[in-house]
Design a protein around this motif. Sequence first.
Motif, PDB file in Angstrom:
ATOM      1  N   LEU A  19       0.654  -1.393  -0.160  1.00 39.21           N
ATOM      2  CA  LEU A  19      -0.008   0.120  -0.011  1.00 39.21           C
ATOM      3  C   LEU A  19       0.966   1.440  -0.070  1.00 39.21           C
ATOM      4  O   LEU A  19       0.356   2.383  -0.692  1.00 39.21           O
ATOM      5  N   GLU A  20       1.937   1.174   0.766  1.00 43.72           N
ATOM      6  CA  GLU A  20       2.889   2.540   0.824  1.00 43.72           C
ATOM      7  C   GLU A  20       3.583   2.478  -0.512  1.00 43.72           C
ATOM      8  O   GLU A  20       3.765   3.641  -1.146  1.00 43.72           O
ATOM      9  N   PHE A  48      -6.330   2.577   4.846  1.00 43.75           N
ATOM     10  CA  PHE A  48      -5.541   3.164   3.827  1.00 43.75           C
ATOM     11  C   PHE A  48      -6.242   4.662   3.173  1.00 43.75           C
ATOM     12  O   PHE A  48      -5.381   5.316   2.880  1.00 43.75           O
ATOM     13  N   PRO A  49      -7.397   4.387   2.967  1.00 42.83           N
ATOM     14  CA  PRO A  49      -7.782   5.741   2.444  1.00 42.83           C
ATOM     15  C   PRO A  49      -7.592   7.226   3.196  1.00 42.83           C
ATOM     16  O   PRO A  49      -6.857   8.283   2.583  1.00 42.83           O
ATOM     17  N   PRO A  50      -7.474   7.342   4.275  1.00 44.64           N
ATOM     18  CA  PRO A  50      -6.989   8.553   5.144  1.00 44.64           C
ATOM     19  C   PRO A  50      -5.669   8.883   4.841  1.00 44.64           C
ATOM     20  O   PRO A  50      -5.063   9.751   4.740  1.00 44.64           O
ATOM     21  N   TRP A  51      -4.775   7.586   4.956  1.00 49.72           N
ATOM     22  CA  TRP A  51      -3.364   7.697   4.741  1.00 49.72           C
ATOM     23  C   TRP A  51      -3.128   8.277   3.325  1.00 49.72           C
ATOM     24  O   TRP A  51      -2.273   9.098   3.060  1.00 49.72           O
ATOM     25  N   TRP A  52      -3.778   7.599   2.294  1.00 50.72           N
ATOM     26  CA  TRP A  52      -3.666   8.185   0.817  1.00 50.72           C
ATOM     27  C   TRP A  52      -3.916   9.587   0.745  1.00 50.72           C
ATOM     28  O   TRP A  52      -3.368  10.250   0.183  1.00 50.72           O
ATOM     29  N   THR A  54      -3.605  11.785   3.238  1.00 51.95           N
ATOM     30  CA  THR A  54      -2.834  12.745   3.620  1.00 51.95           C
ATOM     31  C   THR A  54      -1.661  12.824   2.494  1.00 51.95           C
ATOM     32  O   THR A  54      -0.895  13.803   2.585  1.00 51.95           O
ATOM     33  N   GLN A  55      -1.404  12.016   1.777  1.00 53.30           N
ATOM     34  CA  GLN A  55      -0.119  12.012   0.702  1.00 53.30           C
ATOM     35  C   GLN A  55      -0.551  12.772  -0.474  1.00 53.30           C
ATOM     36  O   GLN A  55       0.178  13.143  -1.237  1.00 53.30           O
ATOM     37  N   HIS A  56      -1.837  12.619  -0.963  1.00 53.76           N
ATOM     38  CA  HIS A  56      -2.286  12.999  -2.121  1.00 53.76           C
ATOM     39  C   HIS A  56      -3.893  13.865  -1.871  1.00 53.76           C
ATOM     40  O   HIS A  56      -4.799  13.411  -1.941  1.00 53.76           O
ATOM     41  N   PRO A  57      -3.624  14.830  -1.087  1.00 51.84           N
ATOM     42  CA  PRO A  57      -4.693  15.646  -0.318  1.00 51.84           C
ATOM     43  C   PRO A  57      -6.051  16.155  -1.503  1.00 51.84           C
ATOM     44  O   PRO A  57      -6.885  16.248  -1.089  1.00 51.84           O
ATOM     45  N   THR A  58      -5.472  16.250  -2.734  1.00 53.27           N
ATOM     46  CA  THR A  58      -6.623  16.599  -3.752  1.00 53.27           C
ATOM     47  C   THR A  58      -7.282  15.693  -4.523  1.00 53.27           C
ATOM     48  O   THR A  58      -7.852  15.904  -5.445  1.00 53.27           O
ATOM     49  N   SER A  59      -6.760  14.351  -4.069  1.00 50.23           N
ATOM     50  CA  SER A  59      -7.102  13.234  -4.993  1.00 50.23           C
ATOM     51  C   SER A  59      -8.551  12.858  -4.600  1.00 50.23           C
ATOM     52  O   SER A  59      -9.164  13.108  -3.807  1.00 50.23           O
ATOM     53  N   SER A  60      -9.049  11.693  -5.426  1.00 48.01           N
ATOM     54  CA  SER A  60     -10.303  11.422  -5.278  1.00 48.01           C
ATOM     55  C   SER A  60     -10.235   9.816  -5.058  1.00 48.01           C
ATOM     56  O   SER A  60      -9.482   9.180  -5.411  1.00 48.01           O
ATOM     57  N   GLY A 109      -9.866  17.037  -1.274  1.00 46.27           N
ATOM     58  CA  GLY A 109      -9.840  15.477  -1.639  1.00 46.27           C
ATOM     59  C   GLY A 109     -11.513  15.063  -1.570  1.00 46.27           C
ATOM     60  O   GLY A 109     -12.335  15.866  -1.192  1.00 46.27           O
ATOM     61  N   SER A 110     -11.847  13.946  -2.295  1.00 47.02           N
ATOM     62  CA  SER A 110     -13.118  13.570  -2.123  1.00 47.02           C
ATOM     63  C   SER A 110     -13.043  11.908  -1.998  1.00 47.02           C
ATOM     64  O   SER A 110     -12.007  11.187  -2.182  1.00 47.02           O
ATOM     65  N   TYR A 111     -14.180  11.417  -1.391  1.00 52.17           N
ATOM     66  CA  TYR A 111     -14.344   9.835  -1.299  1.00 52.17           C
ATOM     67  C   TYR A 111     -15.693   9.607  -1.791  1.00 52.17           C
ATOM     68  O   TYR A 111     -16.911  10.207  -1.638  1.00 52.17           O
ATOM     69  N   LEU A 112     -15.960   8.546  -2.735  1.00 54.50           N
ATOM     70  CA  LEU A 112     -17.132   8.239  -3.269  1.00 54.50           C
ATOM     71  C   LEU A 112     -17.269   6.646  -3.047  1.00 54.50           C
ATOM     72  O   LEU A 112     -16.266   5.768  -3.552  1.00 54.50           O
TER      73      LEU A 112
END
Length: 112
Positions: A19-20, A48-52, A54-60, A109-112
């Motif tokens: 995952l890292e 993993f999604p919260p970690w992701w 933190t590393q890619h703050p504007t991603s979906s 960022g966003s989550y769906l």
Amino acid sequence: MGAEGRKPAAHHRYLISHLESLTRGRIDRLMVLMPPGSAKSTYSSILFPPWWLTQHPTSSVIALSHTMGLAEHFSRRVRGLILARPGQLGFSLETAERSAVEWRTSAGGSYL
């Protein structure tokens, strides 16, 4: 520490390392195939999604499951982690975003 305060087992550390690698761009896709009860959902779908983000703050993040109920369960758990730890993560939920199905973070960022 791993999920629920326990130290990750060897297979958890193996999954975490992959995952890292995904987060850092060393690999561009990952399929997780582990037996039931191996904590793959805990690590891959909840932690993993919260970690992701933190590393890619504007991603979906788009999370899928075999049922809508399970996908909503994962979304609620991820949302709960973000609500409980905004200082550690560096972002929070947008105040208007309370849907269990789709929400946005204060960092874009966003989550769906």
